[in-house]
Design a protein around this motif. Structure first.
Motif, PDB file in Angstrom:
ATOM      1  N   PRO A  86       0.851  -1.192   0.000  1.00  0.00           N
ATOM      2  CA  PRO A  86       0.000   0.000   0.000  1.00  0.00           C
ATOM      3  C   PRO A  86       0.889   1.245   0.000  1.00  0.00           C
ATOM      4  O   PRO A  86       2.051   1.190   0.417  1.00  0.00           O
ATOM      5  CB  PRO A  86      -0.785  -0.121   1.309  1.00  0.00           C
ATOM      6  N   SER A  87       0.335   2.340  -0.463  1.00  0.00           N
ATOM      7  CA  SER A  87       1.063   3.607  -0.397  1.00  0.00           C
ATOM      8  C   SER A  87       1.060   4.101   1.043  1.00  0.00           C
ATOM      9  O   SER A  87       0.271   3.628   1.879  1.00  0.00           O
ATOM     10  CB  SER A  87       0.412   4.647  -1.305  1.00  0.00           C
ATOM     11  N   LEU A  88       1.907   5.054   1.340  1.00  0.00           N
ATOM     12  CA  LEU A  88       1.922   5.646   2.676  1.00  0.00           C
ATOM     13  C   LEU A  88       0.582   6.302   2.969  1.00  0.00           C
ATOM     14  O   LEU A  88       0.073   6.219   4.091  1.00  0.00           O
ATOM     15  CB  LEU A  88       3.072   6.656   2.813  1.00  0.00           C
ATOM     16  N   SER A  89      -0.017   6.914   1.964  1.00  0.00           N
ATOM     17  CA  SER A  89      -1.330   7.546   2.130  1.00  0.00           C
ATOM     18  C   SER A  89      -2.383   6.502   2.506  1.00  0.00           C
ATOM     19  O   SER A  89      -3.189   6.718   3.416  1.00  0.00           O
ATOM     20  CB  SER A  89      -1.719   8.270   0.850  1.00  0.00           C
ATOM     21  N   GLN A  90      -2.400   5.363   1.820  1.00  0.00           N
ATOM     22  CA  GLN A  90      -3.333   4.290   2.148  1.00  0.00           C
ATOM     23  C   GLN A  90      -3.097   3.771   3.564  1.00  0.00           C
ATOM     24  O   GLN A  90      -4.038   3.489   4.306  1.00  0.00           O
ATOM     25  CB  GLN A  90      -3.211   3.149   1.145  1.00  0.00           C
ATOM     26  N   PHE A  91      -1.841   3.645   3.951  1.00  0.00           N
ATOM     27  CA  PHE A  91      -1.466   3.191   5.289  1.00  0.00           C
ATOM     28  C   PHE A  91      -1.994   4.156   6.349  1.00  0.00           C
ATOM     29  O   PHE A  91      -2.585   3.751   7.343  1.00  0.00           O
ATOM     30  CB  PHE A  91       0.058   3.061   5.372  1.00  0.00           C
ATOM     31  N   ASN A  92      -1.805   5.465   6.106  1.00  0.00           N
ATOM     32  CA  ASN A  92      -2.272   6.477   7.057  1.00  0.00           C
ATOM     33  C   ASN A  92      -3.790   6.486   7.170  1.00  0.00           C
ATOM     34  O   ASN A  92      -4.341   6.643   8.260  1.00  0.00           O
ATOM     35  CB  ASN A  92      -1.738   7.857   6.675  1.00  0.00           C
ATOM     36  N   ILE A  93      -4.473   6.318   6.044  1.00  0.00           N
ATOM     37  CA  ILE A  93      -5.942   6.265   6.065  1.00  0.00           C
ATOM     38  C   ILE A  93      -6.410   5.044   6.855  1.00  0.00           C
ATOM     39  O   ILE A  93      -7.345   5.130   7.655  1.00  0.00           O
ATOM     40  CB  ILE A  93      -6.519   6.275   4.631  1.00  0.00           C
ATOM     41  N   ALA A  94      -5.763   3.920   6.657  1.00  0.00           N
ATOM     42  CA  ALA A  94      -6.131   2.706   7.406  1.00  0.00           C
ATOM     43  C   ALA A  94      -5.927   2.920   8.904  1.00  0.00           C
ATOM     44  O   ALA A  94      -6.754   2.480   9.716  1.00  0.00           O
ATOM     45  CB  ALA A  94      -5.304   1.519   6.917  1.00  0.00           C
ATOM     46  N   ASN A  95      -4.859   3.606   9.275  1.00  0.00           N
ATOM     47  CA  ASN A  95      -4.622   3.921  10.692  1.00  0.00           C
ATOM     48  C   ASN A  95      -5.730   4.818  11.246  1.00  0.00           C
ATOM     49  O   ASN A  95      -6.215   4.599  12.360  1.00  0.00           O
ATOM     50  CB  ASN A  95      -3.266   4.613  10.884  1.00  0.00           C
TER      51      ASN A  95
END
Length: 102
Positions: A86-95
């Motif tokens: 996943p992109s960092l953006s996707q990772f942050n959204i999941a968090n």
């Protein structure tokens, strides 16, 4: 190239990583530290390593080196393959979603 382990005052409350064996530990008032013959810092040393004596420390370092070599081979093989991430953006959204769900 010999190493020297010496006991020093501990002025912090953080966990330490023993690079000799891979253990993570919380030091007390003092911490043992390993230095190269040149005086260059190598690692904090966990009480478990100290408890094994110099021969045990040597064995634990060899076991750690064997493990790191096998891990390096595996990482080299994985690095040559396709990587799905996943992109960092996707990772942050999941968090953020995970936090909101609590």
């Amino acid at each position: 190239m010999p190493i020297k382990i010496q006991v020093e005052s501990n002025h912090f409350q953080e966990k330490c990583h023993c690079n000799l064996c891979g253990n993570i530990f919380f030091p007390l008032e003092v911490v043992a530290r390993a230095y190269r013959e040149s005086g260059e810092y190598v690692s904090d040393v966990c009480p478990e390593c100290l408890a094994t004596g110099t021969e045990g420390i040597s064995n634990r370092m060899r076991q750690r080196a064997d493990y790191l070599r096998s891990l390096a081979v595996e990482l080299e093989q994985l690095a040559r393959s396709d990587i799905e991430s996943p992109s960092l953006s996707q990772f942050n959204i999941a968090n953020q979603l995970e936090k909101a769900m609590r």
